[in-house]
Design a protein around this motif. Structure first.
Motif, PDB file in Angstrom:
ATOM      1  N   GLY A   1     -32.313  60.757 -43.531  1.00  0.00           N
ATOM      2  CA  GLY A   1     -33.754  60.741 -43.262  1.00  0.00           C
ATOM      3  C   GLY A   1     -34.295  62.041 -42.727  1.00  0.00           C
ATOM      4  O   GLY A   1     -35.368  62.075 -42.112  1.00  0.00           O
ATOM      5  N   VAL A   2     -33.581  63.154 -42.974  1.00  0.00           N
ATOM      6  CA  VAL A   2     -34.043  64.479 -42.552  1.00  0.00           C
ATOM      7  C   VAL A   2     -34.794  65.115 -43.718  1.00  0.00           C
ATOM      8  O   VAL A   2     -34.280  65.131 -44.845  1.00  0.00           O
ATOM      9  N   PRO A   3     -36.013  65.653 -43.501  1.00  0.00           N
ATOM     10  CA  PRO A   3     -36.788  66.219 -44.609  1.00  0.00           C
ATOM     11  C   PRO A   3     -36.064  67.393 -45.282  1.00  0.00           C
ATOM     12  O   PRO A   3     -35.500  68.252 -44.598  1.00  0.00           O
ATOM     13  N   VAL A   4     -36.049  67.430 -46.613  1.00  0.00           N
ATOM     14  CA  VAL A   4     -35.455  68.539 -47.365  1.00  0.00           C
ATOM     15  C   VAL A   4     -36.496  69.128 -48.310  1.00  0.00           C
ATOM     16  O   VAL A   4     -37.472  68.471 -48.668  1.00  0.00           O
ATOM     17  N   VAL A   5     -36.285  70.371 -48.722  1.00  0.00           N
ATOM     18  CA  VAL A   5     -37.187  71.017 -49.670  1.00  0.00           C
ATOM     19  C   VAL A   5     -37.121  70.263 -50.993  1.00  0.00           C
ATOM     20  O   VAL A   5     -36.022  69.940 -51.474  1.00  0.00           O
ATOM     21  N   PRO A   6     -38.272  69.943 -51.602  1.00  0.00           N
ATOM     22  CA  PRO A   6     -38.242  69.263 -52.901  1.00  0.00           C
ATOM     23  C   PRO A   6     -37.406  70.048 -53.904  1.00  0.00           C
ATOM     24  O   PRO A   6     -37.514  71.277 -53.993  1.00  0.00           O
TER      25      PRO A   6
ATOM     26  N   ALA B   1     -40.718  77.664 -51.001  1.00  0.00           N
ATOM     27  CA  ALA B   1     -41.813  77.526 -50.037  1.00  0.00           C
ATOM     28  C   ALA B   1     -42.511  78.870 -49.874  1.00  0.00           C
ATOM     29  O   ALA B   1     -41.882  79.865 -49.513  1.00  0.00           O
ATOM     30  N   GLU B   2     -43.806  78.898 -50.140  1.00  0.00           N
ATOM     31  CA  GLU B   2     -44.577  80.146 -50.048  1.00  0.00           C
ATOM     32  C   GLU B   2     -44.749  80.557 -48.589  1.00  0.00           C
ATOM     33  O   GLU B   2     -45.092  79.750 -47.736  1.00  0.00           O
ATOM     34  N   GLU B   3     -44.507  81.834 -48.314  1.00  0.00           N
ATOM     35  CA  GLU B   3     -44.652  82.412 -46.975  1.00  0.00           C
ATOM     36  C   GLU B   3     -44.025  81.511 -45.895  1.00  0.00           C
ATOM     37  O   GLU B   3     -44.689  81.133 -44.925  1.00  0.00           O
ATOM     38  N   PRO B   4     -42.767  81.157 -46.069  1.00  0.00           N
ATOM     39  CA  PRO B   4     -42.147  80.235 -45.107  1.00  0.00           C
ATOM     40  C   PRO B   4     -41.751  80.939 -43.817  1.00  0.00           C
ATOM     41  O   PRO B   4     -41.559  82.159 -43.786  1.00  0.00           O
ATOM     42  N   ARG B   5     -41.635  80.170 -42.768  1.00  0.00           N
ATOM     43  CA  ARG B   5     -41.003  80.634 -41.538  1.00  0.00           C
ATOM     44  C   ARG B   5     -39.595  80.040 -41.491  1.00  0.00           C
ATOM     45  O   ARG B   5     -39.394  78.893 -41.873  1.00  0.00           O
ATOM     46  N   HIS B   6     -38.670  80.852 -41.016  1.00  0.00           N
ATOM     47  CA  HIS B   6     -37.282  80.414 -40.885  1.00  0.00           C
ATOM     48  C   HIS B   6     -37.055  80.057 -39.415  1.00  0.00           C
ATOM     49  O   HIS B   6     -36.981  80.928 -38.555  1.00  0.00           O
TER      50      HIS B   6
ATOM     51  N   CYS C   1     -36.386  83.226 -37.123  1.00  0.00           N
ATOM     52  CA  CYS C   1     -35.619  84.277 -37.796  1.00  0.00           C
ATOM     53  C   CYS C   1     -36.301  84.680 -39.105  1.00  0.00           C
ATOM     54  O   CYS C   1     -35.646  84.862 -40.133  1.00  0.00           O
ATOM     55  N   SER C   2     -37.622  84.789 -39.071  1.00  0.00           N
ATOM     56  CA  SER C   2     -38.381  85.011 -40.305  1.00  0.00           C
ATOM     57  C   SER C   2     -38.389  86.465 -40.750  1.00  0.00           C
ATOM     58  O   SER C   2     -38.676  86.747 -41.918  1.00  0.00           O
ATOM     59  N   ILE C   3     -38.098  87.402 -39.852  1.00  0.00           N
ATOM     60  CA  ILE C   3     -38.114  88.821 -40.222  1.00  0.00           C
ATOM     61  C   ILE C   3     -36.769  89.157 -40.856  1.00  0.00           C
ATOM     62  O   ILE C   3     -35.758  89.295 -40.172  1.00  0.00           O
TER      63      ILE C   3
ATOM     64  N   LEU D   1     -36.840  75.445 -42.972  1.00  0.00           N
ATOM     65  CA  LEU D   1     -37.985  76.224 -43.445  1.00  0.00           C
ATOM     66  C   LEU D   1     -39.239  75.518 -42.964  1.00  0.00           C
ATOM     67  O   LEU D   1     -39.330  74.285 -43.022  1.00  0.00           O
ATOM     68  N   TYR D   2     -40.192  76.298 -42.485  1.00  0.00           N
ATOM     69  CA  TYR D   2     -41.468  75.742 -42.017  1.00  0.00           C
ATOM     70  C   TYR D   2     -42.577  76.383 -42.832  1.00  0.00           C
ATOM     71  O   TYR D   2     -42.680  77.612 -42.920  1.00  0.00           O
ATOM     72  N   SER D   3     -43.398  75.559 -43.465  1.00  0.00           N
ATOM     73  CA  SER D   3     -44.465  76.086 -44.307  1.00  0.00           C
ATOM     74  C   SER D   3     -45.668  75.163 -44.284  1.00  0.00           C
ATOM     75  O   SER D   3     -45.550  73.968 -44.589  1.00  0.00           O
TER      76      SER D   3
END
Length: 411
Positions: free
Chosen positions: A127-132, A203-208, A229-231, A277-279
């Motif tokens: 039940g953990v969200p994953v990237v489509p 994911a467009e312009e994601p944050r790590h 850790c997005s940079i 990933l956060y977007s």
């Protein structure tokens, strides 16, 4: 408590683990290649053993030789650091079979997270969200294009094995898919010995954003802090900070609990990192790093929790001495990775002799380094030679301290 620990690594991370051991009263054993005979970590350890020639395949990746030294030296436990054998399930299994404690998760947990395809399936089940995306290996370009068309471009082709930013490529149109697939399969085969790849939505312009977790052998699992850790350059991290500047208490709790759920779903023990990933307000499971992270120091700076020590204590059978509600984040921390690279030559590795070296210092400055004046950086390993971290009461102070510390740093 363990009496003797072997550190199956080199450079600054080997010294970091040795420092934790020394504070716990544990003797340390270093293993080094011919290229590292004058390295600082080999001198810092209580005992040091030559294990082979410079190429890592003949030294730091030589499982049988490392285990031979462990037995010869009377080692009770092995800490793998990061990189090399740290996420090698076979190595962890062989340690277990030889009665040597592997300071990290079980070989079973490492194996479950070693395949990104298998990890995605486990997270979906938990039940953990994953990237489509598509949760099976791509067999050929036609199949891949059909899947990419259904997901919608841009997509990411990723190697199922390995990590460290190697084996992934963004594809923006179906015309580029076949050549990109062939390229990534070739890279994956060369780097990891496994050409298996899969496709997911990019994911467009994601944050790590990643969450540090600790789990003992008694069912206690906590998230220690988040890091951003997005940079990155070429999918390789360059700078990290803790906590993430976009984090709210509500989001931290939600993502942290998802990280704990991910860890518990595979029976995870010891220290690890769940990456997301956060977007655009949504977050997705990326992977679990079944080891100590390069950037663990900034989590230590904002929480006061010594992650390396807790790795050793958990492996030795101790319970976590704190609960989730006991963990507090104070201030802000930033890490810069210091790499021996040539910025005028596409940041290619630039090994050689260090002719000048002055380490920065002062309030809120932490240096993790494996080099010194006169040391020759060998050409055989990763180009990172040091990590510079700063702490401040808030993000602005941490940034200003980092600028000041970088100004002082001569190498």
């Amino acid at each position: 408590m363990f009496k003797k620990v072997l550190i199956a690594n080199r450079g600054e991370i080997a010294i970091r683990i040795m420092r934790a051991c020394r504070e716990l009263g544990i003797s340390t054993v270093a293993v080094y290649s011919e290229a590292d005979k004058n390295a600082l970590f080999a001198k810092y350890a209580d005992e040091a053993y030559l294990i082979g020639p410079a190429p890592s395949s003949q030294s730091y990746l030589n499982i049988d030789k490392i285990l031979e030294v462990a037995k010869e030296s009377g080692t009770e436990a092995i800490h793998p650091g990061y990189g090399f054998l740290s996420e090698n399930a076979t190595f962890a299994k062989k340690c277990e079979e030889n009665g040597i404690t592997f300071i990290g998760p079980s070989s079973d947990s490492i194996e479950k997270m070693g395949s990104k395809i298998a990890a995605r399936a486990l997270m979906i089940e938990a039940g953990v969200p994953v990237v489509p995306g598509y949760d099976k290996a791509i067999e050929d370009a036609d199949e891949g294009i059909e899947i990419a068309d259904s997901i919608g471009y841009p997509v990411m082709i990723k190697a199922s094995a390995g990590g460290g930013g190697i084996g992934m490529k963004i594809v923006h149109s179906r015309d580029d898919f076949a050549s990109s697939l062939e390229s990534i399969q070739s890279v994956a085969k060369s780097a990891f010995g496994d050409s298996t790849v899969f496709v997911e939505k990019y994911a467009e312009e994601p944050r790590h954003i990643e969450f540090q977790i600790l789990a003992d052998n008694y069912g206690n699992t906590v998230y220690v802090s988040d890091r951003e850790c997005s940079i990155q350059r070429r999918h390789q991290k360059l700078m990290e900070e803790a906590p993430s500047p976009i984090m709210t208490p509500e989001l931290r709790k939600e993502m942290g609990e998802a990280a704990v759920k991910a860890a518990k779903s595979i029976g995870y023990k010891n220290a690890g990192t769940v990456e997301f990933l956060y977007s655009k307000g949504d977050y997705y499971f990326l992977e679990v790093n079944t080891r100590l992270q390069v950037e663990h120091g900034i989590t230590e700076l904002v929480t006061g929790i010594d992650l390396a020590k807790h790795q050793i204590l958990i492996a030795d059978g101790e319970k976590l001495p704190f609960k989730q509600e006991d963990i507090k984040i104070q201030g802000h921390a930033i890490e810069c990775r210091i790499n021996a690279e040539d910025p005028l030559n596409d940041f290619a590795p630039s090994p050689g002799k260090i002719r000048g070296y002055r380490s920065p210092g002062g309030p809120g400055v932490r240096m993790d380094s494996g080099v010194y004046m006169g040391y020759t950086i060998p050409p055989f390993y990763d180009s990172m030679v040091a990590k510079l971290s700063t702490w401040g009461s808030d993000r602005d102070e941490a940034i200003n301290r980092m600028k000041r510390a970088l100004y002082e740093f001569i190498i």
